[in-house]
Design an enzyme around this catalytic site. Structure first.
Site, PDB file in Angstrom:
ATOM      1  N   LYS A 286       0.498  -0.733   0.145  1.00 33.67           N
ATOM      2  CA  LYS A 286      -0.410   0.165  -0.281  1.00 33.67           C
ATOM      3  C   LYS A 286       1.013   1.135  -0.038  1.00 33.67           C
ATOM      4  CE  LYS A 286      -4.249   1.512   1.979  1.00 33.67           C
ATOM      5  NZ  LYS A 286      -5.633   1.434   3.663  1.00 33.67           N
ATOM      6  N   GLU A 372     -18.992  -6.400  11.016  1.00 34.56           N
ATOM      7  CA  GLU A 372     -20.005  -5.521  12.432  1.00 34.56           C
ATOM      8  C   GLU A 372     -20.884  -6.686  12.902  1.00 34.56           C
ATOM      9  OE1 GLU A 372     -17.653  -2.907   8.843  1.00 34.56           O
ATOM     10  OE2 GLU A 372     -19.496  -4.906   8.240  1.00 34.56           O
ATOM     11  N   ARG A 400     -24.722  -2.710   8.582  1.00 36.73           N
ATOM     12  CA  ARG A 400     -24.212  -4.331   8.147  1.00 36.73           C
ATOM     13  C   ARG A 400     -24.477  -4.814   9.342  1.00 36.73           C
ATOM     14  NH1 ARG A 400     -20.112  -3.735   3.529  1.00 36.73           N
ATOM     15  NH2 ARG A 400     -19.643  -5.572   4.952  1.00 36.73           N
TER      16      ARG A 400
END
Length: 638
Positions: A286, A372, A400
């Site tokens: 990244k 979640e 969610r």
């Protein structure tokens, strides 16, 4: 512009089909220029930088080998889609990213045929990709190969494994590329992350396992020998592609996601030979290729505008602390006083402020990954076990875990405390991250206490109040960004449940605000006072239980009552209207108005511009009061 990078190769590409005319050497030049163009664009707009830089070569290779848009390329979450947008006909608008009227920061179906599926929430790509795959198998036109690119952090969500299990069972040709950068927004956590780390730490050679039985021989050199050696190393081991192959996928990897000499032959080979579901494990970095991003703790995940040479970000100075930090401060104070206070987040420790809590109480802070549903039920278990869990999740992400909120928390009346960040409209992230629905979907649950902070001091009080509620679930919401600059208490004061407050006594019209629109309400009140109308201003504090006495008094003593909230229809105002209807107040002629977010998804812009679209600014609140009273906007102010 003279400060833009030179992009002779990229200038030859308008759509992905143009990559077919480039040699592999030219594709390497293209990737270099694509990285520079991405950095240049995000320096102007701000946005998600690091994820896109990590997939520049992968994006180039996919578009060079496959035939989008007939082949469906689905980016999970979408943080990494900026290079994809540059290559798919949107380069001329790339410097409008996340701006009003500009390109979305995520993939968006209405924006381009090269975005076959919209994103912004994690771990959906494999499910969507399998849907496209089966549409193709059932004869749908215009669907070729399907490629889902999912990050390592997103693979921690159960939905990704549900989709893989189903895909393995169906057995149809589908490409899942696991973009393994050892870095989601926060460092990925959990056993799966450890498993992936073991994969590439324990296997130094590229493992290109057979795409079909005995098929090592058709792999391009120099992969054949690497595949044989890696396969020998893995005999008797539980690493490699075992987990994925048990789910019915053929596993290939790990491969260097920044080496086009590896990516291009591999993708060409699997495209030519694959017959069933395939998982390609790609290792990336990244922030790759931009030193300030590589050096940053979050690898340049989300940045403001910045100077390309130094990486220094341009952020306006703040006059008040951010709500997120105020929440963290309040929670730390409660945890200092009660060792049963614990905190749970779903892969957003920095975004929710729990990184600060974790520094102070590392054993009492739990980051469960992008999960979640698990976060909510895990919190329920903590509560049932005698702890005081604060489950800190953005409003948009709490959606969610709604089934778990209902069944595992509310039905059992467990005292889980939901700290709901990013309430209301959030600016550049647009509709996908707006916190519009939490009041409506929580306040209809029996026994729930639902609060909204009008300012940062109120947030401190609501943290203390939630900590004190031990017999039922509770929630308090607060927005993104800075507070209004009020003085903060050392520790919050426990509020009386279901009691609001009156900030200004007046006549004729009453404003009953829920949440941080209160500052706009007060501006509207001042404007009305200049017209000779002195309104009453009240802060409800609670959507559930409602302050019945306050609501009915305001209705009784005023010609008009107006509720204001940063949420969708069905929330606070609807509960007030229900109370007024049951009490027969409308029978006596009260003029009632409820100001809520409109019944649309509002595209990205500045928060102020978004609230103007929503009709929730001070001028619109003033106009609503005048309309309710039958007073013309025209005329001299008193």
């Amino acid at each position: 512009m003279s400060d833009r990078p030179k992009t002779q190769t990229l200038d030859r590409v308008t759509v992905p089909a143009d990559l077919k005319a480039l040699s592999d050497r030219e594709l390497k030049l293209l990737a270099k220029e694509l990285r520079e163009e991405t950095i240049s664009a995000v320096s102007v707009t701000g946005g998600h930088l690091g994820a896109g830089l990590g997939v520049v070569e992968l994006t180039t290779a996919i578009h060079a080998v496959f035939d989008t848009p007939r082949d469906k390329l689905i980016w999970d979450v979408g943080h990494q889609c900026y290079p994809h947008k540059i290559l798919t006909g949107r380069r001329d608008r790339i410097r409008t990213l996340r701006q009003e009227g500009g390109l979305s920061g995520f993939t968006k179906r209405s924006e381009s045929p090269y975005d076959p599926f919209g994103a912004a929430h994690s771990s959906t790509s494999i499910s969507a990709g399998l849907g496209f795959t089966m549409a193709r198998e059932l004869g749908a036109e215009g669907v070729g190969d399907v490629i889902a690119v999912i990050g390592d952090g997103a693979m921690s969500a159960g939905m990704a494994f549900e989709a893989m299990n189903n895909a393995g069972h169906l057995g149809k040709r589908l490409f899942v590329i696991l973009n393994d950068n050892d870095m989601s927004i926060a460092p990925p956590v959990g056993a799966l992350s450890t498993y992936l780390s073991r994969l590439y730490a324990g296997v130094p050679f590229q493992e290109l396992k057979e795409i079909a039985k005995g098929a090592v021989s058709f792999l391009p050199e120099p992969f054949q020998e690497g595949a044989r050696r890696a396969k020998d190393m893995l005999k008797g081991m539980t690493v490699g592609g075992t987990l994925f192959e048990e789910l019915g996928f053929t596993y290939v990897g790990p491969v260097d996601g920044h080496d086009l000499d590896q990516l291009l032959p591999l993708l060409r080979t699997v495209k030519a030979r694959a017959t069933g579901p395939m998982l390609i494990h790609v290792i990336t970095k990244k922030g790759k290729g931009y030193a300030p991003a590589e050096a940053a703790a979050d690898k340049g995940h989300a940045t403001a505008r910045f100077d390309v040479l130094t990486g220094a970000q341009t952020k306006a100075p703040s006059n008040a602390p951010a709500y997120t930090k105020v929440f963290a401060r309040g929670l730390i104070r409660e945890a200092e006083a009660d060792d049963r206070v614990v905190a749970v987040t779903a892969a957003m420790p920095d975004g929710t402020g729990l990184n600060l809590f974790a520094e102070r109480f590392p054993r009492r802070c739990f980051d469960v990954g992008i999960a979640e549903q698990h976060a909510v039920t895990f919190s329920a278990g903590l509560a049932a076990g005698g702890m005081k869990p604060f489950c800190a999740i953005y409003s948009t992400f709490l959606q969610r875990g709604y089934d778990q909120v209902v069944h595992d928390v509310a039905i059992q009346r467990l005292p889980v405390r939901f700290a709901i960040d990013r309430a209301g409209l959030v600016g550049a992230d647009g509709a996908t991250h707006a916190g519009a629905f939490d009041v409506a979907f929580l306040a209809n649950l029996p026994g729930f206490v639902v609060m909204a902070a009008a300012d940062e001091a109120e947030l401190m009080h609501m943290v203390a109040t939630a900590a004190a509620i031990d017999d039922r679930p509770s929630a308090f919401r607060y927005p993104r960004g800075e507070g209004v600059g009020v003085e903060l208490p050392e520790r919050g004061t426990v509020l009386e449940i279901g009691r609001g407050r009156v900030l200004r006594e007046g006549s004729r019209v009453a404003f009953l605000s829920f949440g941080t629109r209160l500052s706009e309400v007060q501006k509207a009140a001042e404007a009305l006072a200049a017209r000779g109308i002195s309104p009453t201003v009240a802060d409800a504090r609670f959507a559930k239980p409602l302050d019945r006495d306050l609501v009915l008094r305001l209705a009784r003593e005023h010609e008009a009552l107006i509720t204001i909230e940063e949420g969708a229809i069905g929330g606070f105002g609807s509960h007030v209207a229900q109370l007024l209807a049951e009490e027969g107040v409308f029978d006596r002629g009260l003029r009632f108005r409820s100001m809520v977010l409109p019944d649309i998804f509002i595209d990205q812009a500045s928060p102020a511009a978004m609230y103007a679209v929503a009709g929730l600014g001070a001028a619109q609140i003033e106009a609503k009061a005048l309309e309710a009273l039958g007073v013309s906007m025209v005329g001299k102010r008193a």
